[in-house]
Scaffold this motif. Structure first.
Motif, PDB file in Angstrom:
ATOM      1  N   ASP B 213       0.866  -1.180   0.000  1.00 28.17           N
ATOM      2  CA  ASP B 213       0.000   0.000   0.000  1.00 28.17           C
ATOM      3  C   ASP B 213       0.903   1.231   0.000  1.00 28.17           C
ATOM      4  O   ASP B 213       2.019   1.200   0.510  1.00 28.17           O
ATOM      5  CB  ASP B 213      -0.867   0.042   1.278  1.00 28.17           C
ATOM      6  N   PHE B 214       0.415   2.302  -0.581  1.00 27.72           N
ATOM      7  CA  PHE B 214       1.159   3.556  -0.580  1.00 27.72           C
ATOM      8  C   PHE B 214       0.555   4.523   0.429  1.00 27.72           C
ATOM      9  O   PHE B 214      -0.673   4.629   0.515  1.00 27.72           O
ATOM     10  CB  PHE B 214       1.086   4.230  -1.957  1.00 27.72           C
ATOM     11  N   LEU B 215       1.404   5.247   1.135  1.00 25.09           N
ATOM     12  CA  LEU B 215       0.923   6.323   2.010  1.00 25.09           C
ATOM     13  C   LEU B 215       1.686   7.599   1.684  1.00 25.09           C
ATOM     14  O   LEU B 215       2.915   7.594   1.619  1.00 25.09           O
ATOM     15  CB  LEU B 215       1.164   5.973   3.489  1.00 25.09           C
ATOM     16  N   ALA B 216       0.950   8.660   1.472  1.00 21.48           N
ATOM     17  CA  ALA B 216       1.588   9.964   1.273  1.00 21.48           C
ATOM     18  C   ALA B 216       0.624  11.041   1.745  1.00 21.48           C
ATOM     19  O   ALA B 216      -0.590  10.812   1.819  1.00 21.48           O
ATOM     20  CB  ALA B 216       1.928  10.189  -0.199  1.00 21.48           C
ATOM     21  N   LEU B 217       1.163  12.186   2.066  1.00 19.30           N
ATOM     22  CA  LEU B 217       0.293  13.320   2.360  1.00 19.30           C
ATOM     23  C   LEU B 217      -0.302  13.813   1.052  1.00 19.30           C
ATOM     24  O   LEU B 217       0.322  13.694  -0.003  1.00 19.30           O
ATOM     25  CB  LEU B 217       1.084  14.449   3.026  1.00 19.30           C
ATOM     26  N   SER B 218      -1.503  14.344   1.133  1.00 17.23           N
ATOM     27  CA  SER B 218      -2.148  14.911  -0.049  1.00 17.23           C
ATOM     28  C   SER B 218      -2.729  16.257   0.300  1.00 17.23           C
ATOM     29  O   SER B 218      -3.130  16.480   1.447  1.00 17.23           O
ATOM     30  CB  SER B 218      -3.281  13.999  -0.526  1.00 17.23           C
ATOM     31  N   ASP B 219      -2.770  17.135  -0.680  1.00 15.34           N
ATOM     32  CA  ASP B 219      -3.303  18.475  -0.472  1.00 15.34           C
ATOM     33  C   ASP B 219      -4.201  18.766  -1.663  1.00 15.34           C
ATOM     34  O   ASP B 219      -3.814  18.519  -2.797  1.00 15.34           O
ATOM     35  CB  ASP B 219      -2.115  19.456  -0.421  1.00 15.34           C
ATOM     36  N   PRO B 220      -5.407  19.271  -1.408  1.00 14.32           N
ATOM     37  CA  PRO B 220      -6.315  19.482  -2.549  1.00 14.32           C
ATOM     38  C   PRO B 220      -5.749  20.474  -3.570  1.00 14.32           C
ATOM     39  O   PRO B 220      -6.080  20.409  -4.754  1.00 14.32           O
ATOM     40  CB  PRO B 220      -7.580  20.048  -1.901  1.00 14.32           C
ATOM     41  N   ASP B 221      -4.885  21.379  -3.127  1.00  9.67           N
ATOM     42  CA  ASP B 221      -4.454  22.461  -4.015  1.00  9.67           C
ATOM     43  C   ASP B 221      -3.122  22.225  -4.705  1.00  9.67           C
ATOM     44  O   ASP B 221      -2.765  22.958  -5.611  1.00  9.67           O
ATOM     45  CB  ASP B 221      -4.336  23.771  -3.220  1.00  9.67           C
ATOM     46  N   ARG B 222      -2.318  21.255  -4.216  1.00  8.46           N
ATOM     47  CA  ARG B 222      -0.978  21.121  -4.793  1.00  8.46           C
ATOM     48  C   ARG B 222      -0.356  19.786  -4.434  1.00  8.46           C
ATOM     49  O   ARG B 222      -0.841  19.068  -3.573  1.00  8.46           O
ATOM     50  CB  ARG B 222      -0.084  22.260  -4.323  1.00  8.46           C
ATOM     51  N   TYR B 223       0.733  19.496  -5.133  1.00  8.95           N
ATOM     52  CA  TYR B 223       1.530  18.303  -4.857  1.00  8.95           C
ATOM     53  C   TYR B 223       2.106  18.475  -3.458  1.00  8.95           C
ATOM     54  O   TYR B 223       2.920  19.375  -3.221  1.00  8.95           O
ATOM     55  CB  TYR B 223       2.645  18.199  -5.895  1.00  8.95           C
ATOM     56  N   ALA B 224       1.651  17.654  -2.521  1.00  2.31           N
ATOM     57  CA  ALA B 224       1.975  17.891  -1.111  1.00  2.31           C
ATOM     58  C   ALA B 224       3.471  17.775  -0.849  1.00  2.31           C
ATOM     59  O   ALA B 224       4.110  16.803  -1.232  1.00  2.31           O
ATOM     60  CB  ALA B 224       1.214  16.913  -0.225  1.00  2.31           C
ATOM     61  N   ILE B 225       4.003  18.773  -0.195  1.00  3.84           N
ATOM     62  CA  ILE B 225       5.409  18.747   0.213  1.00  3.84           C
ATOM     63  C   ILE B 225       5.491  19.001   1.716  1.00  3.84           C
ATOM     64  O   ILE B 225       5.767  18.099   2.490  1.00  3.84           O
ATOM     65  CB  ILE B 225       6.253  19.797  -0.559  1.00  3.84           C
ATOM     66  N   GLU B 226       5.218  20.254   2.097  1.00  2.00           N
ATOM     67  CA  GLU B 226       5.474  20.621   3.494  1.00  2.00           C
ATOM     68  C   GLU B 226       4.258  20.392   4.399  1.00  2.00           C
ATOM     69  O   GLU B 226       4.357  20.542   5.602  1.00  2.00           O
ATOM     70  CB  GLU B 226       5.942  22.078   3.566  1.00  2.00           C
ATOM     71  N   ASP B 227       3.153  20.000   3.813  1.00  4.90           N
ATOM     72  CA  ASP B 227       1.935  19.879   4.608  1.00  4.90           C
ATOM     73  C   ASP B 227       0.941  19.018   3.837  1.00  4.90           C
ATOM     74  O   ASP B 227       1.080  18.863   2.625  1.00  4.90           O
ATOM     75  CB  ASP B 227       1.345  21.291   4.830  1.00  4.90           C
ATOM     76  N   GLY B 228      -0.046  18.502   4.521  1.00  4.31           N
ATOM     77  CA  GLY B 228      -1.063  17.734   3.819  1.00  4.31           C
ATOM     78  C   GLY B 228      -1.723  16.734   4.752  1.00  4.31           C
ATOM     79  O   GLY B 228      -1.411  16.653   5.940  1.00  4.31           O
ATOM     80  N   ARG B 229      -2.654  15.999   4.172  1.00  2.98           N
ATOM     81  CA  ARG B 229      -3.437  15.050   4.949  1.00  2.98           C
ATOM     82  C   ARG B 229      -3.064  13.653   4.480  1.00  2.98           C
ATOM     83  O   ARG B 229      -3.002  13.388   3.270  1.00  2.98           O
ATOM     84  CB  ARG B 229      -4.907  15.353   4.636  1.00  2.98           C
ATOM     85  N   PRO B 230      -2.783  12.732   5.420  1.00  4.32           N
ATOM     86  CA  PRO B 230      -2.398  11.375   5.010  1.00  4.32           C
ATOM     87  C   PRO B 230      -3.458  10.713   4.125  1.00  4.32           C
ATOM     88  O   PRO B 230      -4.656  10.776   4.433  1.00  4.32           O
ATOM     89  CB  PRO B 230      -2.266  10.628   6.340  1.00  4.32           C
ATOM     90  N   ARG B 231      -2.976  10.126   3.047  1.00  2.99           N
ATOM     91  CA  ARG B 231      -3.882   9.451   2.120  1.00  2.99           C
ATOM     92  C   ARG B 231      -3.238   8.120   1.733  1.00  2.99           C
ATOM     93  O   ARG B 231      -2.027   8.034   1.557  1.00  2.99           O
ATOM     94  CB  ARG B 231      -4.054  10.338   0.892  1.00  2.99           C
TER      95      ARG B 231
END
Lengths: 150, 431
Positions: B213-231
């Motif tokens: 499974d993959f886990l990464a942060l995601s942000d509705p507005d941009r490719y998540a780097i410094e912030d985001g919600r785990p997805r």
């Protein structure tokens, strides 16, 4: 820049901070024409730090065979090779490899002197072993005398 | 990061080596049995170092304990402390954090691609030998890395252990002129970064398909780097504050390292995960070059992660240039973060993957507990699974060749330099 002094190490791993402690002692009483920098040992950063200097003095904590904590070693790069071709390590890049890479890229300063201090404890935490602390002070004085003579 | 403490002048002199990896593979009747890998111990000792410290200190302390990706540690720490204190920083501060973070992505990825990973594909034991034959290429890598460092220096105050980051924002905002001077080097770096993607895409890649499974942060507005919600690639998404409900670390018998599972399953974080989950949000130049070199929309071959890293470098440079375009120094450069009792969670995407911090504060803002879940710890089970498959596929090969293949498989995940040194001590028990 005539000379750059590079203290390599991590002060949060006790005696691994010996190199940066020497750098800090030298920074307390600056010498003209000498830059003093800290490094985490990352090779590209090291190469950038010394490439513009005529002389580089690098200090790091390192274990040698049969040395007591606080022992100071001076490594002469003309005589001692730190890097063995295709050694068994993966490509973790250490100082030896950084020096060799700089040599290949023609970015070594004319003089590069390496001092190492034998650590007692490199576990997580702050503060130096008493023998290492003494060595830091001895080496800082030795380097300062050299810089003032230059 | 925390590593076992062994250093030796004979192996890799004076390196930042506190990690000695050991891998044990048991082969029984032609089948791979146990695979036990220890490249790294999660930093359990952080708690001891941080307990009793002020809530303003974790950004600096954690960045220094792990000098590998200081920005990631600083930003995740800031998020967690700000979360505990109920503070949200304004958008201009977020932008500046993102700019700083782009610098770390550029320098960390460039270092890994050129100095650590590429030699594997080109048949060299290391970067020194690669540089002898391909000096210009290595110079290009170092130039790219230098631009990343320059960015960190201009925003963070210096390139190792940036000193300008604080909870709530920055001590001082860089001037417009300071950052405008980065534009030309970044434009040059963009050309180098695109050339890097084209270069690495031409390597020969061993076959290996992973099903983690993959886990990464995601942000509705941009490719998540410094912030985001785990997805998660399973479709699950959750707030960082629910981390403990989803990510569980447990002890495995053969190692002091902990294994993390996500909702009870093995998972992977890092460039492959980010790219799989957030690819549509990459900048146009990054997407164009990814398409041109034929990088599949979801890449499940870890050896090809070098291409994804190179694409992320392109993206980070474009992103940095975009932020520079509209840059006005945030005024004030930080917001106050008054202490209060509570628990806070923070996350960001370190070059190697998602980095989570959790702090518990008392009413005076003193830290009573700290938890750090770094990417390498999260990826350990996935790396072991890759090794298991690799060894199974090549069971007939001699130990030396197997060892080399295993080391390469581990390097796919860019464990920090300290852990990647001095390893592997491979033992194959052929019962």
């Amino acid at each position: 820049m005539r000379t750059v002094v590079i203290g390599v190490g991590n002060p949060y791993r006790h005696d691994d901070g010996a190199g940066t402690a020497v750098a800090a002692a030298l920074r307390d009483r600056p010498t003209d024409g000498v830059a003093v920098v800290d490094s985490d040992g990352e090779p590209a950063g090291l190469i950038n730090a010394w490439q513009a200097a005529r002389e580089a003095i690098v200090i790091d904590a390192a274990r040698h065979a049969r040395s007591a904590p606080g022992t100071i070693h001076r490594i002469d790069l003309a005589r001692d090779r730190l890097y063995q071709e295709g050694n068994a390590s993966s490509h973790g890049i250490g100082l030896g490899e950084a020096i060799e890479l700089a040599r290949v890229l023609r970015r070594l300063p004319r003089h590069l002197v390496l001092y190492s201090i034998e650590p007692a404890d490199t576990s997580l935490g702050v503060g130096l072993d008493p023998a290492v602390r003494r060595a830091v002070s001895v080496l800082a004085n030795r380097i300062r005398s050299h810089l003032e003579r230059a | 990061m925390t590593h076992r403490n062994t250093r030796s002048l004979q192996v890799s002199a004076l390196a930042r080596v506190e990690g000695e990896g050991a891998m044990r593979v048991t082969v029984d009747d032609g089948r791979v049995g146990d695979v036990a890998l220890q490249i790294y111990e999660p930093p359990r000792f952080f708690e001891a170092l941080l307990r009793g410290r002020a809530h303003t200190e974790p950004p600096d302390i954690t960045a220094r304990i792990c000098g590998i990706c200081p920005v990631a540690y600083q930003i995740s720490a800031c998020h967690a402390i700000e979360d505990a204190c109920g503070v949200r920083v304004p958008e201009p501060v977020r932008q500046l954090r993102r700019l700083l973070y782009c610098g770390e992505w550029i320098e960390s990825h460039a270092l890994h691609i050129y100095l650590l990973h590429a030699p594997d594909f080109l048949g060299y034991p290391g970067v020194v030998e690669l540089a002898r034959d391909h000096r210009q290429v290595v110079e290009r890598g170092l130039a790219l890395k230098k631009v990343g460092n320059l960015l960190i220096e201009r925003v963070g105050g210096r390139s190792i252990h940036p000193v300008n980051v604080r909870v709530g924002g920055f001590y001082r905002a860089p001037t417009v002129a300071t950052l405008a001077a980065l534009r030309a080097p970044l434009h040059r770096a963009l050309r180098d970064a695109i050339a890097t993607v084209e270069w690495v895409a031409g390597f020969d890649f061993p076959d290996l398909t992973i099903d983690h499974d993959f886990l990464a942060l995601s942000d509705p507005d941009r490719y998540a780097i410094e912030d985001g919600r785990p997805r998660v690639s399973t479709g699950v998404t959750f707030p960082v504050a629910d981390l403990d409900r989803h990510v569980v670390e447990h002890q495995v018998p053969y190692s002091t390292a902990l294994h993390a599972t996500l909702d009870g399953r093995r998972y992977l974080t890092g460039p492959l995960a980010r790219y799989a989950l957030n690819r549509p949000q990459l900048s146009a130049p990054a997407l164009r070059v990814a398409d041109r070199v034929g990088l599949e929309p979801v890449c499940r071959n870890p050896f090809r992660s070098i291409i994804v890293r190179a694409v992320e470098v392109v993206h980070a440079i474009v992103e940095a240039l975009t932020i520079l375009d509209g840059y006005q120094p945030p005024d004030p450069p930080y917001v106050p973060v008054p202490p209060r009792a509570g628990v806070g969670y923070g996350a960001s995407e370190a070059p190697r993957g998602s980095l989570f911090h959790r702090y518990t504060l008392d009413s005076a803002g003193r830290i009573t507990a700290a938890l750090i879940v770094p990417p390498t710890a999260q990826n350990q089970a996935a790396i072991e699974e890759d090794l298991r498959r690799l060894v199974q596929d090549r069971i007939g090969e001699p130990d030396t060749e197997l060892t080399a293949a295993c080391e390469r498989a581990i390097r796919n995940y860019d464990p920090c330099i300290s852990c990647a040194t001095h390893f592997l001590d491979l033992t194959v028990d052929r019962a």
